[in-house]
Design an enzyme around this catalytic site. Structure first.
Site, PDB file in Angstrom:
ATOM      1  CE  LYS A  95      -7.285   6.658   5.704  1.00  0.00           C
ATOM      2  NZ  LYS A  95      -6.216   5.696   5.351  1.00  0.00           N
ATOM      3  N   GLY A 156      -2.060  -2.671   7.113  1.00  0.00           N
ATOM      4  CA  GLY A 156      -0.935  -3.445   6.609  1.00  0.00           C
ATOM      5  C   GLY A 156      -0.908  -4.902   7.016  1.00  0.00           C
ATOM      6  CB  ALA A 183      -6.801  -0.302   7.164  1.00  0.00           C
ATOM      7  N   GLY A 184      -6.195  -3.202   5.987  1.00  0.00           N
ATOM      8  CA  GLY A 184      -6.177  -4.601   6.383  1.00  0.00           C
ATOM      9  C   GLY A 184      -6.453  -5.608   5.288  1.00  0.00           C
ATOM     10  CG  ASN A 205      -0.478   2.419   0.658  1.00  0.00           C
ATOM     11  OD1 ASN A 205      -0.223   3.490   1.166  1.00  0.00           O
ATOM     12  ND2 ASN A 205       0.375   1.870  -0.190  1.00  0.00           N
ATOM     13  CB  THR A 206       0.217  -2.492   2.752  1.00  0.00           C
ATOM     14  OG1 THR A 206       0.281  -1.339   3.593  1.00  0.00           O
ATOM     15  CG2 THR A 206       1.442  -3.350   2.986  1.00  0.00           C
TER      16      THR A 206
END
Length: 257
Positions: A95, A156, A183-184, A205-206
């Site tokens: 990645k 995040g 993301a986001g 993830n976050t």
């Protein structure tokens, strides 16, 4: 879903950073049904994550690892980190992140294309973290990328899909390239919206790691992704400017004067 010839059942890719403990990470991965986990060499090699013990834990999960060049700010850094990842995990997958702005963590798209071209030439199978820009995406495909990973919003931020129109345009422009929103995303409805646009997968993830209950949130995202995929395949209605009655007009009672 197929990435570089590898068939996968789950459309959820899960990050491994910021979890309260390895045990909770393991339970969250199990609840999500994810078959691919991402690992950042720069972040996870820190002393607080235990270095080699963390790598051993990831290997023991028995999943496909997608190493990440997170934290790299130059082409040289990213390429060097990718080669280190190959030696550590014995995988051609990478990645690719080349970050330009530390506030938004927006990709350096010029460096990203250059690094993608170098790594593709070196035999890597590149998953580039990019924006929803069509011209940049074209350059990445020309550089050898067979997967594109546009952001939904800054990493995040939990803001969801900041530019749904741009993401939808990217999907239309690349009908045969696997696309992953990366993301986001903050809540499961964001993931469902991405899948409803026709995207192939979502990387998180976050939103899971920092939830009050990461295990329950991982399961919620898995269900949302499945629902969004089913909705896309069912061909949902396009938005309309006017109301359309659900009750037919024919046969309605008519009152005389």
């Amino acid at each position: 879903m197929t990435f570089y010839g590898v068939e996968l059942s789950s459309r959820l890719l899960l990050g491994t950073a910021r979890y309260p403990s390895p045990a909770i990470l393991g339970e969250a991965i199990k609840a999500s049904g994810a078959e691919v986990v991402t690992v950042s060499l720069r972040r996870e090699a820190g002393t607080e994550r235990g270095g080699q013990s963390f790598w051993s834990f990831i290997r023991a999960l028995g999943l496909r690892v997608l190493p990440n060049t997170a934290g790299c700010h130059s082409v040289k850094e990213a390429v060097t980190t990718a080669h280190m990842a190959h030696e550590l995990f014995d995988t051609k997958w990478i990645k690719l992140e080349v970050i330009r702005d530390d506030e938004t963590l927006q990709p350096d798209v010029f460096g990203l294309v250059e690094a993608a071209r170098i790594l593709s030439h070196d035999g890597f199978e590149v998953f580039p973290y990019t924006t929803e820009d069509l011209a940049v995406a074209d350059r990445l495909v020309e550089a050898g990328c067979r997967v594109l990973m546009p952001w939904g919003a800054p990493i995040g931020s939990a803001r969801g899909l900041n530019n749904a129109y741009g993401l939808k345009s990217l999907r239309a422009h690349f009908p045969d390239i696997p696309l992953v929103v990366d993301a986001g995303l903050g809540v499961p409805s964001h993931a469902a919206a991405a899948m409803e646009l026709g995207y192939d997968a979502v990387l998180l993830n976050t939103a899971v790691a920092e939830a009050g209950d990461p295990v329950a949130m991982a399961k919620a995202f898995a269900l949302a992704i499945e629902a969004g995929r089913m909705a896309c395949r069912a061909q949902p209605l396009e938005p309309r400017d006017m109301a359309v009655p659900s009750t037919p007009m024919m046969g309605r009672a008519s009152l005389g004067d």
